[in-house]
Design a protein around this motif. Structure first.
Motif, PDB file in Angstrom:
ATOM      1  N   PRO A  32      18.654 -45.884  -0.287  1.00  0.00           N
ATOM      2  CA  PRO A  32      17.211 -45.967  -0.566  1.00  0.00           C
ATOM      3  C   PRO A  32      16.923 -45.675  -2.033  1.00  0.00           C
ATOM      4  CG  PRO A  32      17.605 -44.767   1.463  1.00  0.00           C
ATOM      5  CD  PRO A  32      18.954 -44.963   0.832  1.00  0.00           C
ATOM      6  N   LEU A  33      15.844 -46.247  -2.548  1.00  0.00           N
ATOM      7  CA  LEU A  33      15.468 -46.087  -3.950  1.00  0.00           C
ATOM      8  C   LEU A  33      14.600 -44.848  -4.150  1.00  0.00           C
ATOM      9  CD1 LEU A  33      14.583 -49.792  -4.801  1.00  0.00           C
ATOM     10  CD2 LEU A  33      16.540 -48.509  -5.657  1.00  0.00           C
ATOM     11  N   PRO A  34      14.647 -44.259  -5.350  1.00  0.00           N
ATOM     12  CA  PRO A  34      13.753 -43.122  -5.647  1.00  0.00           C
ATOM     13  C   PRO A  34      12.297 -43.598  -5.737  1.00  0.00           C
ATOM     14  CG  PRO A  34      14.969 -43.775  -7.603  1.00  0.00           C
ATOM     15  CD  PRO A  34      15.556 -44.553  -6.466  1.00  0.00           C
ATOM     16  N   ALA A  35      11.368 -42.794  -5.279  1.00  0.00           N
ATOM     17  CA  ALA A  35       9.959 -43.177  -5.217  1.00  0.00           C
ATOM     18  C   ALA A  35       9.371 -43.482  -6.584  1.00  0.00           C
ATOM     19  CB  ALA A  35       9.159 -42.065  -4.537  1.00  0.00           C
TER      20      ALA A  35
ATOM     21  N   ARG B 228      10.346 -49.865  -8.433  1.00  0.00           N
ATOM     22  CA  ARG B 228      10.023 -51.175  -9.009  1.00  0.00           C
ATOM     23  C   ARG B 228      10.969 -51.516 -10.166  1.00  0.00           C
ATOM     24  NH1 ARG B 228       5.134 -53.971  -8.781  1.00  0.00           N
ATOM     25  NH2 ARG B 228       3.984 -52.107  -8.131  1.00  0.00           N
ATOM     26  N   GLU B 229      11.225 -50.557 -11.019  1.00  0.00           N
ATOM     27  CA  GLU B 229      12.123 -50.753 -12.154  1.00  0.00           C
ATOM     28  C   GLU B 229      13.535 -51.091 -11.684  1.00  0.00           C
ATOM     29  OE1 GLU B 229      14.168 -47.983 -15.621  1.00  0.00           O
ATOM     30  OE2 GLU B 229      12.320 -47.305 -14.645  1.00  0.00           O
TER      31      GLU B 229
ATOM     32  N   ARG C  49      14.489 -52.400  -8.818  1.00  0.00           N
ATOM     33  CA  ARG C  49      14.530 -53.732  -8.190  1.00  0.00           C
ATOM     34  C   ARG C  49      14.572 -54.832  -9.249  1.00  0.00           C
ATOM     35  NH1 ARG C  49      13.913 -55.185  -3.154  1.00  0.00           N
ATOM     36  NH2 ARG C  49      13.709 -53.550  -1.586  1.00  0.00           N
ATOM     37  N   GLY C  50      13.711 -54.726 -10.256  1.00  0.00           N
ATOM     38  CA  GLY C  50      13.686 -55.739 -11.295  1.00  0.00           C
ATOM     39  C   GLY C  50      14.996 -55.834 -12.052  1.00  0.00           C
ATOM     40  N   LYS C  51      15.576 -54.693 -12.373  1.00  0.00           N
ATOM     41  CA  LYS C  51      16.856 -54.647 -13.081  1.00  0.00           C
ATOM     42  C   LYS C  51      17.967 -55.270 -12.234  1.00  0.00           C
ATOM     43  CE  LYS C  51      20.113 -51.316 -15.098  1.00  0.00           C
ATOM     44  NZ  LYS C  51      20.394 -49.873 -15.288  1.00  0.00           N
ATOM     45  N   PHE C  52      17.961 -54.965 -10.936  1.00  0.00           N
ATOM     46  CA  PHE C  52      18.998 -55.468 -10.038  1.00  0.00           C
ATOM     47  C   PHE C  52      18.937 -56.993  -9.927  1.00  0.00           C
ATOM     48  CE2 PHE C  52      20.522 -56.514  -5.705  1.00  0.00           C
ATOM     49  CZ  PHE C  52      21.819 -56.045  -5.820  1.00  0.00           C
ATOM     50  N   LEU C  53      17.731 -57.551  -9.793  1.00  0.00           N
ATOM     51  CA  LEU C  53      17.595 -58.998  -9.683  1.00  0.00           C
ATOM     52  C   LEU C  53      18.123 -59.701 -10.935  1.00  0.00           C
ATOM     53  CD1 LEU C  53      14.117 -59.596  -7.980  1.00  0.00           C
ATOM     54  CD2 LEU C  53      16.365 -60.166  -7.063  1.00  0.00           C
ATOM     55  N   LYS C  54      17.845 -59.149 -12.112  1.00  0.00           N
ATOM     56  CA  LYS C  54      18.359 -59.746 -13.344  1.00  0.00           C
ATOM     57  C   LYS C  54      19.874 -59.695 -13.395  1.00  0.00           C
ATOM     58  CE  LYS C  54      14.260 -58.744 -16.160  1.00  0.00           C
ATOM     59  NZ  LYS C  54      13.720 -57.965 -17.301  1.00  0.00           N
ATOM     60  N   GLU C  55      20.438 -58.562 -12.972  1.00  0.00           N
ATOM     61  CA  GLU C  55      21.898 -58.406 -12.990  1.00  0.00           C
ATOM     62  C   GLU C  55      22.585 -59.352 -12.012  1.00  0.00           C
ATOM     63  OE1 GLU C  55      22.055 -53.619 -14.138  1.00  0.00           O
ATOM     64  OE2 GLU C  55      22.318 -54.292 -12.055  1.00  0.00           O
ATOM     65  N   GLN C  56      21.916 -59.641 -10.891  1.00  0.00           N
ATOM     66  CA  GLN C  56      22.544 -60.450  -9.841  1.00  0.00           C
ATOM     67  C   GLN C  56      22.110 -61.911  -9.868  1.00  0.00           C
ATOM     68  OE1 GLN C  56      24.957 -59.154  -8.145  1.00  0.00           O
ATOM     69  NE2 GLN C  56      24.594 -57.128  -9.048  1.00  0.00           N
ATOM     70  N   LYS C  57      21.453 -62.318 -10.942  1.00  0.00           N
ATOM     71  CA  LYS C  57      20.945 -63.692 -11.020  1.00  0.00           C
ATOM     72  C   LYS C  57      22.046 -64.726 -10.783  1.00  0.00           C
ATOM     73  CE  LYS C  57      18.918 -66.973 -14.302  1.00  0.00           C
ATOM     74  NZ  LYS C  57      18.344 -67.125 -15.665  1.00  0.00           N
ATOM     75  N   ALA C  58      23.174 -64.563 -11.461  1.00  0.00           N
ATOM     76  CA  ALA C  58      24.266 -65.534 -11.331  1.00  0.00           C
ATOM     77  C   ALA C  58      24.801 -65.555  -9.898  1.00  0.00           C
ATOM     78  CB  ALA C  58      25.376 -65.208 -12.316  1.00  0.00           C
ATOM     79  N   LEU C  59      24.925 -64.364  -9.288  1.00  0.00           N
ATOM     80  CA  LEU C  59      25.428 -64.291  -7.920  1.00  0.00           C
ATOM     81  C   LEU C  59      24.458 -64.947  -6.941  1.00  0.00           C
ATOM     82  CD1 LEU C  59      27.293 -63.371  -5.687  1.00  0.00           C
ATOM     83  CD2 LEU C  59      26.329 -61.071  -5.870  1.00  0.00           C
TER      84      LEU C  59
END
Length: 393
Positions: A367-370, A374-375, A377-387
């Motif tokens: 689970p994410l820290p409260a 949002r930060e 999630r956004g960072k993760f999507l950018k990192e996993q874009k290629a995948l």
């Protein structure tokens, strides 16, 4: 199309209104489907057409000017390609009248231009009747029936979901605009909620052939999708519990029973994957259920199979936790395809190892820290874009 008293088919296509005036006075016409008398109408506003005195029992919904004009364009489009189409072709065994019927390479096709918002059950019955008789139905919807919203979204009504078809590159909806005539193809469909779809769009003039219209697809712009996805999912996570339907959403109750607020779900939950249109439940919710059942509650080193996942989801369907879109199921596609893609994504992120037909748990999405959800999630999507992009190819 209508029949004369002698039983010959009579077409209005290509005839001037002046010539039809004399024919109207001298000839009686009858419906090829039900046999009842019909009226030849040649008014100033509408395309010349035949009309029942009351209604046709074979196709009782009647026809608008838009439908008449659309059928005319589609007939001429097929005719120019050498398909030898037949307009308003009546199939007595089915008691159905196809808008345009044609044969090609030993196969039979019924092209249906749907303008009226009929019930899902009636559309499904017609589709199934064609398929049982060895006729391939090609469904095209009137473009104005697609309720576009601000941004690249449309409302996914039950009626519209019927027209989603699987293409070689992506699911699509093929629409038609009669004036000016053109095809509008909505491709790369991804649900961002239960009732909203993201899309990318392309158009085809009538100079394009059948193969190009039905099979071609523009490249997938994953960058645009991820930007839209991050914004829409973030908004949903904040406000989902305030929606009027929240009290009737069993999957949300399952999260709260596990002491998980939607915003605190792991960043790996709520990922766009191909063929998600098969599942009506919100993408975040069905992925959260898989995380709860197969990762959070099981130890590292534990295993599960795809059959166990299917059994769990079938059981969840009976309780309302997960719902499927019935038109997609009727097409004969694998409804578990998006689930398999999601598990593949988790495996490639290092949370599972695929061993034969089983998944070995090697990590647990946390689970994410409260204060940073949002930060993160956004960072993760950018990192996993290629995948993520590889999942769509």
């Amino acid at each position: 199309m209508a029949k004369t008293r002698s039983g010959e088919l009579f077409s209005l296509l290509g005839r001037s209104k002046d010539s039809l005036g004399k024919i109207k006075r001298e000839t009686s016409f009858f419906c090829p489907a039900c046999g009842e008398p019909v009226i030849l109408k040649t008014g100033a506003k509408k395309v010349p057409h035949f009309s029942h005195y009351r209604h046709c029992p074979v196709k009782p919904e009647g026809e608008t000017e838009t439908h008449l004009l659309g059928k005319k364009w589609l007939f001429e489009w097929l005719e120019k390609q050498g398909y030898r189409p037949q307009l308003e072709y009546f199939l007595p065994d089915l008691q159905q009248r196809a808008d345009v019927f044609f044969e090609r390479a030993g196969k039979k096709y019924a092209l249906e231009f749907q303008c009226s918002p009929l019930s899902l059950s009636l559309l499904a019955d017609r589709d199934e009747s064609y398929r049982r008789s060895g006729i391939i139905p090609l469904w095209i919807v009137l473009d104005s029936r697609i309720r576009k919203e601000k941004g690249p979204f449309f409302s996914a009504t039950d009626f519209l979901s019927f027209f989603i078809r699987e293409g070689p590159a992506s699911p699509f909806i093929l629409a038609f605009r009669p004036d000016p005539p053109m095809f509008v193809k909505y491709v790369h469909l991804v649900p961002v909620s239960k009732s909203r779809f993201y899309y990318q769009k392309t158009t085809f003039p009538l100079s394009c052939g059948m193969k190009e219209v039905f099979r071609s697809c523009p490249p997938f712009d994953v960058s645009e999708l991820l930007a839209v996805w991050q914004r829409e999912v973030g908004r949903w996570l904040i406000f989902c519990h305030l929606q009027r339907s929240a009290k009737r959403e069993p999957a949300l109750h399952a999260l709260y029973a596990s002491a998980i607020h939607p915003t605190l779900l792991p960043k790996e939950v709520g990922i766009p994957v191909p063929r998600m249109h098969a599942i009506e439940t919100h993408p975040v919710l069905w992925q959260a259920l898989i995380w709860l059942e197969f990762f959070r509650q099981r130890p590292r080193g534990g295993t599960f199979s795809m059959e166990e996942v299917k059994t769990y989801l079938r059981r969840s369907e009976k309780t309302g936790l997960v719902r499927w879109r019935k038109p997609v199921l009727a097409e004969g596609r694998d409804p578990f395809s998006p689930v398999k893609k999601y598990l593949l994504f988790l495996a490639k992120c290092g949370f599972a190892r695929i061993r034969g037909n089983r998944y070995v748990i090697e990590g647990k999405p946390e689970p994410l820290p409260a204060d940073r959800w949002r930060e993160e999630r956004g960072k993760f999507l950018k990192e996993q874009k290629a995948l993520i992009l590889t999942l769509f190819h």
